[in-house]
Design a protein around this motif. Structure first.
Motif, PDB file in Angstrom:
ATOM      1  N   UNK A   1      -8.180   2.087   6.682  1.00 27.27           N
ATOM      2  CA  UNK A   1      -8.069   0.618   6.706  1.00 27.27           C
ATOM      3  C   UNK A   1      -7.366   0.101   5.466  1.00 27.27           C
ATOM      4  N   UNK A   2      -6.662  -0.972   5.611  1.00 27.19           N
ATOM      5  CA  UNK A   2      -5.972  -1.565   4.474  1.00 27.19           C
ATOM      6  C   UNK A   2      -6.951  -2.072   3.436  1.00 27.19           C
TER       7      UNK A   2
ATOM      8  N   UNK B   1      -3.548   4.363  -9.180  1.00 27.55           N
ATOM      9  CA  UNK B   1      -3.725   4.543  -7.747  1.00 27.55           C
ATOM     10  C   UNK B   1      -5.187   4.540  -7.339  1.00 27.55           C
ATOM     11  N   UNK B   2      -6.031   5.167  -8.154  1.00 28.63           N
ATOM     12  CA  UNK B   2      -7.465   5.207  -7.869  1.00 28.63           C
ATOM     13  C   UNK B   2      -8.047   3.803  -7.839  1.00 28.63           C
ATOM     14  N   UNK B   3      -7.543   2.960  -8.713  1.00 28.95           N
ATOM     15  CA  UNK B   3      -8.032   1.589  -8.774  1.00 28.95           C
ATOM     16  C   UNK B   3      -7.678   0.807  -7.522  1.00 28.95           C
ATOM     17  N   UNK B   4      -6.513   1.100  -6.925  1.00 30.37           N
ATOM     18  CA  UNK B   4      -6.011   0.283  -5.828  1.00 30.37           C
ATOM     19  C   UNK B   4      -6.235   0.889  -4.448  1.00 30.37           C
ATOM     20  N   UNK B   5      -6.541   2.192  -4.403  1.00 29.14           N
ATOM     21  CA  UNK B   5      -6.756   2.863  -3.127  1.00 29.14           C
ATOM     22  C   UNK B   5      -8.184   3.388  -3.070  1.00 29.14           C
ATOM     23  N   UNK B   6      -8.600   3.858  -1.909  1.00 27.93           N
ATOM     24  CA  UNK B   6      -9.931   4.447  -1.804  1.00 27.93           C
ATOM     25  C   UNK B   6      -9.933   5.809  -2.493  1.00 27.93           C
ATOM     26  N   UNK B   7     -11.123   6.253  -2.920  1.00 26.60           N
ATOM     27  CA  UNK B   7     -11.242   7.535  -3.611  1.00 26.60           C
ATOM     28  C   UNK B   7     -10.782   8.690  -2.731  1.00 26.60           C
TER      29      UNK B   7
ATOM     30  N   UNK C   1       0.594  17.127   6.427  1.00 25.99           N
ATOM     31  CA  UNK C   1       0.114  16.270   7.507  1.00 25.99           C
ATOM     32  C   UNK C   1      -1.260  15.696   7.189  1.00 25.99           C
ATOM     33  N   UNK C   2      -2.140  16.529   6.613  1.00 26.03           N
ATOM     34  CA  UNK C   2      -3.466  16.046   6.216  1.00 26.03           C
ATOM     35  C   UNK C   2      -3.345  14.986   5.126  1.00 26.03           C
ATOM     36  N   UNK C   3      -2.405  15.185   4.209  1.00 22.42           N
ATOM     37  CA  UNK C   3      -2.182  14.201   3.150  1.00 22.42           C
ATOM     38  C   UNK C   3      -1.760  12.854   3.744  1.00 22.42           C
ATOM     39  N   UNK C   4      -0.833  12.890   4.689  1.00 23.27           N
ATOM     40  CA  UNK C   4      -0.386  11.650   5.329  1.00 23.27           C
ATOM     41  C   UNK C   4      -1.512  10.994   6.114  1.00 23.27           C
ATOM     42  N   UNK C   5      -2.276  11.811   6.850  1.00 21.46           N
ATOM     43  CA  UNK C   5      -3.364  11.266   7.642  1.00 21.46           C
ATOM     44  C   UNK C   5      -4.419  10.611   6.754  1.00 21.46           C
ATOM     45  N   UNK C   6      -4.619  11.188   5.561  1.00 17.61           N
ATOM     46  CA  UNK C   6      -5.593  10.632   4.637  1.00 17.61           C
ATOM     47  C   UNK C   6      -5.217   9.271   4.092  1.00 17.61           C
TER      48      UNK C   6
ATOM     49  N   UNK D   1       0.826  -1.202   0.000  1.00 14.72           N
ATOM     50  CA  UNK D   1       0.000   0.000   0.000  1.00 14.72           C
ATOM     51  C   UNK D   1       0.862   1.255   0.000  1.00 14.72           C
ATOM     52  N   UNK D   2       1.919   1.269   0.813  1.00 17.14           N
ATOM     53  CA  UNK D   2       2.798   2.432   0.868  1.00 17.14           C
ATOM     54  C   UNK D   2       3.455   2.681  -0.485  1.00 17.14           C
ATOM     55  N   UNK D   3       3.851   1.608  -1.164  1.00 17.54           N
ATOM     56  CA  UNK D   3       4.448   1.760  -2.495  1.00 17.54           C
ATOM     57  C   UNK D   3       3.441   2.333  -3.482  1.00 17.54           C
ATOM     58  N   UNK D   4       2.191   1.867  -3.408  1.00 18.16           N
ATOM     59  CA  UNK D   4       1.144   2.383  -4.293  1.00 18.16           C
ATOM     60  C   UNK D   4       0.888   3.860  -4.030  1.00 18.16           C
ATOM     61  N   UNK D   5       0.825   4.232  -2.749  1.00 16.88           N
ATOM     62  CA  UNK D   5       0.626   5.643  -2.389  1.00 16.88           C
ATOM     63  C   UNK D   5       1.783   6.494  -2.910  1.00 16.88           C
ATOM     64  N   UNK D   6       3.013   6.002  -2.737  1.00 19.69           N
ATOM     65  CA  UNK D   6       4.181   6.770  -3.180  1.00 19.69           C
ATOM     66  C   UNK D   6       4.171   6.978  -4.696  1.00 19.69           C
ATOM     67  N   UNK D   7       3.846   5.930  -5.445  1.00 24.31           N
ATOM     68  CA  UNK D   7       3.793   6.062  -6.906  1.00 24.31           C
ATOM     69  C   UNK D   7       2.658   6.996  -7.332  1.00 24.31           C
TER      70      UNK D   7
END
Length: 329
Positions: A283-284, A229-235, A274-279, A4-10
């Motif tokens: 849940x996984x 990223x949209x496909x793999x993470x929440x909107x 900080x808001x970006x990180x918190x977002x 998940x972290x890799x997907x967020x970073x990309x």
């Protein structure tokens, strides 16, 4: 690093890239040609991706691609540039930063993703942080510019949610889906650009280099990462990466254009980041192998957080774009 972290970073590379748009537009491109810039960002990149993937939409995906292309590109770009020209850059960025709030509401309506206090507060904090970074004292408001900015944010937010809702067809990769949307969006902008701005001016080598960067690095690659990223993470998780765009624009303005960054701007960056990180700390997302066991809501809508890899599995999909200081992506 987790998957998940890799997907967020990309995925985050997309809004970071979009943060360079203002600098490239002002330093490399001919002035007063926002629609031409939108057209040359979208259409060449879309056609190249179509040529590479050799896949065209089938059946309902002709109209779905047109709708997504209009929301994410064809309507978004012109509205965004109209807001940028009618409003000071900081005001345009702040108006556009309400996108995460639109996504919260639209995701509740179309994805069954119930809003949470954390989600709402995070979206508000992100918008507040962006306002500290880019808003100047005495900034003027223009009704048409404000409406255009709000509609551009709504257009991109709706594109993100419907991309999530519809997913993509079985056997079609994210690269092909990106090509469909960029081509459709570019074709929508094409007649508008020629009617309003006329024929393109003579372009220099510097102009061509700027357009090439915007079309391929800033658009084709960035939108591919964004849609993936949209496909793999929440909107909501994806859209809360948006503040990285005005933050990047501010940093580039300070480093390359000599623009000042005071304590208030730095505080805004901290809040928005900080808001970006918190977002991203929701849940996984369940692994793809568990997609077949996803619980459905009362209306049969797959719940947010599941994997959206094909329409036959769950019927979902997504998208978004532009920058802060005057032109957002």
């Amino acid at each position: 690093m987790s998957r998940k972290a890799a997907t967020v970073a990309l995925t985050a590379l997309a809004p970071i890239s979009w943060g360079s748009t203002y600098f490239v537009t002002t330093e490399f491109l001919p002035p007063d040609r926002p629609l031409l810039t939108g057209l040359l960002r979208a259409l060449p990149a879309g056609l190249v991706l179509l040529a590479l993937t050799r896949k065209l939409p089938q059946g309902a995906w002709w109209w779905k691609s047109a709708v997504l292309g209009a929301l994410n590109i064809g309507a978004f770009f012109p509205l965004l540039f109209l807001a940028a020209y009618r409003l000071p850059g900081g005001v345009a960025a702040v108006v556009g930063s309400v996108g995460p709030l639109f996504v919260v509401g639209l995701a509740a309506l179309f994805l069954g993703d119930k809003p949470t206090v954390k989600g709402l507060l995070t979206a508000i904090a992100a918008a507040f942080g962006v306002s500290l970074v880019v808003l100047k004292a005495g900034a003027a408001l223009d009704a048409i510019g404000v409406v255009a900015g709000l509609l551009s944010a709504l257009s991109m937010s709706a594109g993100t949610v419907f991309t999530k809702r519809w997913g993509r067809p079985e056997g079609v990769g994210a690269l092909a889906l990106t090509g469909w949307q960029l081509s459709a969006g570019g074709l929508i902008i094409l007649p508008v650009a020629f009617l309003i701005e006329g024929a393109p001016p003579a372009l220099t080598g510097t102009n061509l280099a700027g357009y090439a960067y915007l079309a391929f690095g800033n658009t084709a690659i960035s939108y591919f990462l964004w849609f993936r990223g949209i496909e793999q993470l929440s909107a909501s998780s994806v859209t809360l990466l948006g503040p990285l765009s005005p933050i990047t624009a501010a940093v580039i303005g300070w480093a390359a254009l000599g623009q000042a960054l005071g304590p208030v701007q730095l505080l805004g960056m901290v809040i928005a980041f900080g808001a970006t990180l918190l977002g991203q700390m929701g849940p996984r997302t369940p692994k793809a192998g568990k997609a077949g066991k996803v619980a459905e809501g009362a209306a049969g809508t797959p719940q947010v957080g599941e994997s959206f890899s094909s329409t036959e599995k769950n019927g979902q999909e997504v998208s978004m774009d532009l920058e802060g200081a005057a032109v957002r992506r």
